[in-house]
Design a protein around this motif. Sequence first.
Motif, PDB file in Angstrom:
ATOM      1  N   VAL A 166      17.733 -53.824  15.040  1.00 43.38           N
ATOM      2  CA  VAL A 166      17.036 -52.589  15.384  1.00 43.38           C
ATOM      3  C   VAL A 166      15.535 -52.819  15.250  1.00 43.38           C
ATOM      4  O   VAL A 166      15.020 -53.006  14.139  1.00 43.38           O
ATOM      5  CB  VAL A 166      17.472 -51.414  14.488  1.00 43.38           C
ATOM      6  CG1 VAL A 166      16.726 -50.140  14.885  1.00 43.38           C
ATOM      7  CG2 VAL A 166      18.980 -51.197  14.597  1.00 43.38           C
TER       8      VAL A 166
ATOM      9  N   ILE B 143      29.234 -47.418  10.754  1.00 42.76           N
ATOM     10  CA  ILE B 143      27.904 -47.648  11.324  1.00 42.76           C
ATOM     11  C   ILE B 143      27.699 -49.145  11.534  1.00 42.76           C
ATOM     12  O   ILE B 143      27.649 -49.916  10.578  1.00 42.76           O
ATOM     13  CB  ILE B 143      26.800 -47.081  10.408  1.00 42.76           C
ATOM     14  CG1 ILE B 143      26.986 -45.573  10.234  1.00 42.76           C
ATOM     15  CG2 ILE B 143      25.425 -47.397  10.975  1.00 42.76           C
ATOM     16  CD1 ILE B 143      26.034 -44.941   9.241  1.00 42.76           C
TER      17      ILE B 143
ATOM     18  N   LEU C  44      24.941 -51.281  13.122  1.00 41.27           N
ATOM     19  CA  LEU C  44      23.593 -51.230  13.671  1.00 41.27           C
ATOM     20  C   LEU C  44      23.384 -52.183  14.853  1.00 41.27           C
ATOM     21  O   LEU C  44      22.798 -51.780  15.865  1.00 41.27           O
ATOM     22  CB  LEU C  44      22.567 -51.502  12.570  1.00 41.27           C
ATOM     23  CG  LEU C  44      22.369 -50.364  11.566  1.00 41.27           C
ATOM     24  CD1 LEU C  44      21.451 -50.805  10.432  1.00 41.27           C
ATOM     25  CD2 LEU C  44      21.791 -49.128  12.246  1.00 41.27           C
TER      26      LEU C  44
ATOM     27  N   ASP D 246      20.847 -43.057  10.262  1.00 40.52           N
ATOM     28  CA  ASP D 246      21.479 -43.945   9.286  1.00 40.52           C
ATOM     29  C   ASP D 246      20.664 -43.828   8.012  1.00 40.52           C
ATOM     30  O   ASP D 246      19.715 -44.570   7.775  1.00 40.52           O
ATOM     31  CB  ASP D 246      21.489 -45.390   9.797  1.00 40.52           C
ATOM     32  CG  ASP D 246      22.095 -46.371   8.793  1.00 40.52           C
ATOM     33  OD1 ASP D 246      22.659 -45.908   7.786  1.00 40.52           O
ATOM     34  OD2 ASP D 246      21.985 -47.589   9.004  1.00 40.52           O
TER      35      ASP D 246
ATOM     36  N   THR E  73      30.223 -46.049  17.521  1.00 37.82           N
ATOM     37  CA  THR E  73      29.242 -46.629  18.446  1.00 37.82           C
ATOM     38  C   THR E  73      29.394 -46.058  19.844  1.00 37.82           C
ATOM     39  O   THR E  73      28.402 -45.699  20.500  1.00 37.82           O
ATOM     40  CB  THR E  73      29.400 -48.159  18.497  1.00 37.82           C
ATOM     41  OG1 THR E  73      29.196 -48.696  17.187  1.00 37.82           O
ATOM     42  CG2 THR E  73      28.401 -48.780  19.453  1.00 37.82           C
TER      43      THR E  73
ATOM     44  N   PHE F 122      15.726 -53.391   8.992  1.00 37.98           N
ATOM     45  CA  PHE F 122      16.422 -53.004  10.218  1.00 37.98           C
ATOM     46  C   PHE F 122      16.309 -54.093  11.278  1.00 37.98           C
ATOM     47  O   PHE F 122      17.229 -54.278  12.083  1.00 37.98           O
ATOM     48  CB  PHE F 122      15.866 -51.683  10.750  1.00 37.98           C
ATOM     49  CG  PHE F 122      16.498 -50.474  10.123  1.00 37.98           C
ATOM     50  CD1 PHE F 122      17.652 -49.912  10.652  1.00 37.98           C
ATOM     51  CD2 PHE F 122      15.956 -49.898   8.983  1.00 37.98           C
ATOM     52  CE1 PHE F 122      18.244 -48.801  10.074  1.00 37.98           C
ATOM     53  CE2 PHE F 122      16.530 -48.784   8.393  1.00 37.98           C
ATOM     54  CZ  PHE F 122      17.684 -48.238   8.931  1.00 37.98           C
TER      55      PHE F 122
ATOM     56  N   THR G 259      15.951 -43.198   9.979  1.00 41.43           N
ATOM     57  CA  THR G 259      16.377 -43.478   8.614  1.00 41.43           C
ATOM     58  C   THR G 259      15.498 -42.732   7.622  1.00 41.43           C
ATOM     59  O   THR G 259      14.438 -42.189   7.979  1.00 41.43           O
ATOM     60  CB  THR G 259      16.360 -44.994   8.320  1.00 41.43           C
ATOM     61  OG1 THR G 259      17.092 -45.241   7.109  1.00 41.43           O
ATOM     62  CG2 THR G 259      14.932 -45.510   8.163  1.00 41.43           C
TER      63      THR G 259
ATOM     64  N   PRO H  73      20.264 -50.412   6.407  1.00 39.36           N
ATOM     65  CA  PRO H  73      21.028 -51.576   6.867  1.00 39.36           C
ATOM     66  C   PRO H  73      22.015 -52.097   5.835  1.00 39.36           C
ATOM     67  O   PRO H  73      21.702 -52.226   4.645  1.00 39.36           O
ATOM     68  CB  PRO H  73      19.926 -52.616   7.129  1.00 39.36           C
ATOM     69  CG  PRO H  73      18.710 -51.823   7.416  1.00 39.36           C
ATOM     70  CD  PRO H  73      18.813 -50.616   6.526  1.00 39.36           C
TER      71      PRO H  73
ATOM     72  N   HIS I 228      19.015 -56.476  11.462  1.00 37.85           N
ATOM     73  CA  HIS I 228      20.275 -55.946  11.999  1.00 37.85           C
ATOM     74  C   HIS I 228      20.132 -55.541  13.463  1.00 37.85           C
ATOM     75  O   HIS I 228      20.923 -54.750  13.980  1.00 37.85           O
ATOM     76  CB  HIS I 228      20.737 -54.756  11.162  1.00 37.85           C
ATOM     77  CG  HIS I 228      21.190 -55.131   9.780  1.00 37.85           C
ATOM     78  ND1 HIS I 228      20.303 -55.442   8.770  1.00 37.85           N
ATOM     79  CD2 HIS I 228      22.438 -55.275   9.246  1.00 37.85           C
ATOM     80  CE1 HIS I 228      20.986 -55.730   7.678  1.00 37.85           C
ATOM     81  NE2 HIS I 228      22.264 -55.649   7.933  1.00 37.85           N
TER      82      HIS I 228
ATOM     83  N   VAL J 128      17.456 -45.219  16.319  1.00 38.57           N
ATOM     84  CA  VAL J 128      17.917 -44.965  14.959  1.00 38.57           C
ATOM     85  C   VAL J 128      16.827 -44.264  14.154  1.00 38.57           C
ATOM     86  O   VAL J 128      15.637 -44.528  14.346  1.00 38.57           O
ATOM     87  CB  VAL J 128      18.314 -46.290  14.260  1.00 38.57           C
ATOM     88  CG1 VAL J 128      18.674 -46.059  12.793  1.00 38.57           C
ATOM     89  CG2 VAL J 128      19.492 -46.940  14.995  1.00 38.57           C
TER      90      VAL J 128
END
Length: 388
Positions: free
Chosen positions: A329, A293, A295, A281, A260, A324, A307, A285, A327, A305
């Motif tokens: 995001v 990772i 998130l 990522d 992070t 996401f 994906t 999630p 989490h 992010v």
Amino acid sequence: MQSSVLAFATDLIDEGADTFFGRLTDRAGVGGVTLASVYHAARDVFPHHPTRVVRYLEPGAAYFRPDPARWAGRRLAPVAAAAIGDRDPFAEAAAETTRRGLKLHAWTVFCHNDRLGFQHPDCAPANAFGDRLLTELCPANPEVREYARGLVDELARYGVDAIRAESLHFHGLRHGYHHERYFERLGAAAEALLGICFCPHCLAAAGSAGVDAERARRAAAADVRRRLADEAAAAAPAELDALGDGALAAYVDASARPVTSLAAELSDRAREHGMRLSFLDGDGPGRGWLAGIDLPALARAGVAVETLGYAREPAAVREKVAAFALHGVAAADLAVILRPMAEDCDGPANLAAKIAVLRELGVPEVEFYNYGLMRLSSLDRIGAALRG
């Protein structure tokens, strides 16, 4: 919605700028190109390459011209790919995208670099037995972090709009080496435990977070030995919370901190250069715990992010993207990569439906994988889907 196609610098070199960019704009109809700047070893089949079908990509090679002054005295430094000769594909791409009104993104593989891992084993992750995983670089290692900062600074020279940061985290045991062999079934738990890094830098980072790092290492080693010795034990599920009386689970949690902090530092550094950075990522999630990772922590640090939306049905893309938000995001901080090839799409309508899902959810960027690896008809499929 912004759109781009991921591509290799060798696609630009081998096809020429007019053909390469002409296909991106006239057939795919995208607004940018995401060009690999540093990439790992690969052997791929190229359906529309003008002279060949199979190409090998060099281990851990750079597809720009590194500035020697920037890397003077450093052990970890990018090495220009032999395939680019004396050319600088990123300088060429920067000039062409500026002329054509397109965005240039830098697809950059940071820690999956077997060239540098083999040259400098002390910079690679170490498992609980001290074995170095030489296809990787450890994101907790100070030299690796300095190398990552240098890459961001280099890419700023080219007027890059965004850095797509791949492999800015740990990897598991099964990742990216030719002829990996496991003649006895290890089991998912042993494989997972053998992928956790216990190098001195990770041990120190966990210790500073209040974790008994040595106890966690011993617990991981003992459990792997137990599973290697007994077939029934190998098949048994892992109980990480119980290993080392919780020390191992706490250790894995702590391993997210270096990931992070490095992502946040590089994101801030990119922003200072007028660029954006998104953290890839790929698994989505809840699946990147062992890779470090976190998130919610990335979101709190202001790291965007990206994906993979690889799926047959639009509903599956919706489910993954929507997860996401649970989490931390937001969809507005996401970019999603889709594959227009037959493995994921049965036609333009299928791809258009996925793009419609992303628009509905508020995702601002979509990318398509991968220019050289798809048929030209798949480029046409992108164009039809975007127009639709």
